[in-house]
Design a protein around this motif. Structure first.
Motif: not given
Length: 305
Positions: A52-55, A62-63, A102-103, A107-109
């Protein structure tokens, strides 16, 4: 009708039809949680990742990661496989396909590095959380019995049964020999009676390991069992290796500096895997840790969902 690209990768291996298969859905915008869960069930692999597009616009994506039955906050082979899939897609589009990305996961980046040098791509990621030991009330003999092993086969040197997490908790079970590891068979009902549950309600899985190995350059041989109806064995488990970093540090006490370990898994299943675990030790503690491995694409296509 929507059309979404997907690819299937074998992860933690440099050969097709080995390692741990992963489906990557590249264009997941518009899919709600229920749809992602159903698509993961359709692929019926241990995990499917949805891109997905990242925040944060500085991040790559965004995974979301789903098993056929529930969402995972973090998992190792989807992280490695998705990073390589995105890097290869960028390279095929004429963009830079190697370097740092960075994904964003639940759990976080997670910072990943991808290298492509003409052979199978290699990716490694920084552990989003350093491993920690959690309380475990179950007795080692009961854990051994749930794996079909005698009490004298549980433990080696100073290694003992424990509950460790690097984002996902695992009951880590040291066994005395490669032969004992090969005999392990999980009794799902017995395991459910003793294993603590994770945040998503699923029981902690069993991570069986020994220092005896098949490969000469491997430091540990491992198997990972998932209880359920039915249960199954996983051929390569990065999140378990993240938890296992705490086991190595706690029992083996590596000296200050970098420490590197290759973990072999999936051999009993006929899907051999290799996971690289690196620890940075400072002042006797883990300052940072990384997990890495290769991945190779085995299939690609479109979803009409």
């Amino acid at each position: 009708m929507p059309k979404r690209r997907y690819a299937v990768y074998d992860v933690f291996t440099d050969k097709v039809l080995a390692g741990n298969p992963l489906a990557v859905v590249f264009e997941a915008e518009g899919l709600d949680d229920a749809a992602m869960q159903r698509i993961a069930g359709e692929f019926n692999l241990s995990e499917t990742s949805f891109v997905l597009p990242p925040v944060n616009p500085r991040h790559r994506a965004n995974v979301r990661i789903f098993t056929p039955h529930y969402e995972m906050p973090f998992a190792g082979h989807p992280t490695v496989g998705t990073a390589i899939a995105l890097a290869e897609a960028a390279a095929e589009a004429g963009e830079r396909g190697t370097g740092i990305l960075v994904l964003e996961e639940k759990v976080g980046p997670i910072r990943c590095a991808v290298k492509q040098d003409g052979g199978p791509a290699f990716a490694e990621f920084d552990l989003p959380r350093l491993p920690e030991q959690l309380p475990l009330s179950a007795e080692p003999d009961a854990i051994g019995a749930a794996l079909g092993l005698d009490s004298q086969e549980i433990g080696f040197e100073n290694h003992r049964v424990g509950l460790w997490s690097g984002g996902v908790p695992y009951i880590t079970v040291p066994v005395a020999s490669l032969a004992a590891a090969g005999r392990a068979v999980l009794d799902g009902s017995a395991w459910l009676d003793l294993a603590p549950t994770r945040d998503n309600g699923a029981p902690a899985c069993a991570y069986v390991y020994t220092r005896e190995t098949v490969g000469k350059d491997s430091a540990f041989h491992a198997r990972m069992f998932v209880p359920g109806s039915p249960g199954y064995e996983d051929p390569a488990t990065g999140s378990a290796a993240a938890a296992f970093a705490g086991v190595i540090h706690h029992f083996d006490r590596p000296v200050d500096g970098p420490a590197r370990y290759w973990i072999e898994q999936g051999i009993e299943m006929g899907r051999p895997s290799r996971i690289r675990l690196e620890l940075d030790i400072e002042g006797g503690g883990i300052a940072a840790a990384r997990i890495g491995g290769n991945a190779v694409r085995t299939a690609e296509g479109s979803l009409f969902v």
